[in-house]
Write an enzyme that holds these catalytic residues in place. Sequence first.
Site, PDB file in Angstrom:
ATOM      1  N   ALA A 140      28.458  78.080 -29.169  1.00 36.38           N
ATOM      2  CA  ALA A 140      28.998  77.598 -27.892  1.00 36.38           C
ATOM      3  C   ALA A 140      27.957  77.687 -26.781  1.00 36.38           C
ATOM      4  O   ALA A 140      27.746  76.728 -26.027  1.00 36.38           O
ATOM      5  CB  ALA A 140      30.250  78.395 -27.514  1.00 36.38           C
ATOM      6  N   GLU A 141      27.275  78.830 -26.669  1.00 39.12           N
ATOM      7  CA  GLU A 141      26.288  78.990 -25.605  1.00 39.12           C
ATOM      8  C   GLU A 141      25.071  78.100 -25.824  1.00 39.12           C
ATOM      9  O   GLU A 141      24.509  77.559 -24.868  1.00 39.12           O
ATOM     10  CB  GLU A 141      25.855  80.449 -25.466  1.00 39.12           C
ATOM     11  CG  GLU A 141      24.960  80.652 -24.263  1.00 39.12           C
ATOM     12  CD  GLU A 141      24.712  82.100 -23.910  1.00 39.12           C
ATOM     13  OE1 GLU A 141      23.730  82.346 -23.179  1.00 39.12           O
ATOM     14  OE2 GLU A 141      25.480  82.983 -24.342  1.00 39.12           O
ATOM     15  N   GLU A 142      24.675  77.911 -27.061  1.00 37.21           N
ATOM     16  CA  GLU A 142      23.550  77.016 -27.356  1.00 37.21           C
ATOM     17  C   GLU A 142      23.864  75.594 -26.890  1.00 37.21           C
ATOM     18  O   GLU A 142      23.041  74.935 -26.248  1.00 37.21           O
ATOM     19  CB  GLU A 142      23.263  77.027 -28.870  1.00 37.21           C
ATOM     20  CG  GLU A 142      22.100  76.159 -29.270  1.00 37.21           C
ATOM     21  CD  GLU A 142      20.794  76.931 -29.402  1.00 37.21           C
ATOM     22  OE1 GLU A 142      19.853  76.379 -29.974  1.00 37.21           O
ATOM     23  OE2 GLU A 142      20.712  78.075 -28.933  1.00 37.21           O
ATOM     24  N   SER A 176      24.045  75.509 -22.953  1.00 39.11           N
ATOM     25  CA  SER A 176      22.722  75.664 -22.341  1.00 39.11           C
ATOM     26  C   SER A 176      21.881  74.407 -22.511  1.00 39.11           C
ATOM     27  O   SER A 176      21.208  73.964 -21.568  1.00 39.11           O
ATOM     28  CB  SER A 176      21.991  76.864 -22.957  1.00 39.11           C
ATOM     29  OG  SER A 176      22.657  78.059 -22.650  1.00 39.11           O
ATOM     30  N   LEU A 193      30.244  82.164 -30.795  1.00 38.96           N
ATOM     31  CA  LEU A 193      29.830  82.307 -29.398  1.00 38.96           C
ATOM     32  C   LEU A 193      28.392  81.829 -29.200  1.00 38.96           C
ATOM     33  O   LEU A 193      28.076  81.178 -28.194  1.00 38.96           O
ATOM     34  CB  LEU A 193      29.973  83.753 -28.935  1.00 38.96           C
ATOM     35  CG  LEU A 193      31.414  84.216 -28.722  1.00 38.96           C
ATOM     36  CD1 LEU A 193      31.484  85.719 -28.582  1.00 38.96           C
ATOM     37  CD2 LEU A 193      32.014  83.531 -27.514  1.00 38.96           C
TER      38      LEU A 193
END
Length: 158
Positions: A79-81, A84, A76
Amino acid sequence: MSRPPVQFELPENVHELSPEAIADFMNGPEGKGLPGTLGEHLGIRLTSVTRDRVVAVMPVAGNRQPAGRLHGGANLALAEELASLGSFMNINSTRQGAVGVDVSATHVRGVSEGYVTGEANIVHRGRSLHVWNIEIRDEQGRVTSVARCTCNVINLGA
């Protein structure tokens, strides 16, 4: 003593750089990932960055759950890195920021060693909201996790 928030500016000629050169810049002077971020701590190393697609690798070692497999939370975070940073490429970073506000994933295959590669592709690029699909694959190219991340575009300043 608290550390100031991570901030960096892309070079003025960013649109002339290759996706690999942008990734190298974002990986920082030591090439270990974006300095001062969770991504650096997890060993996330960007390999290609454009407005539409972001790719990075992350080691399994150091990011395992007690059962010995890659931790779902590390997936997760990867994925967010990616989402963003991809959203960052789509904003005016002198006036705006991009922050993940929703991330979810389905883990479909365990990984116990080596590296995983995450690839994020933008599905919606709005003025205040970006949506990304992310696939994480093992070294054999098999999908291990499928994620979606939504980023809000926020105005910086007072």
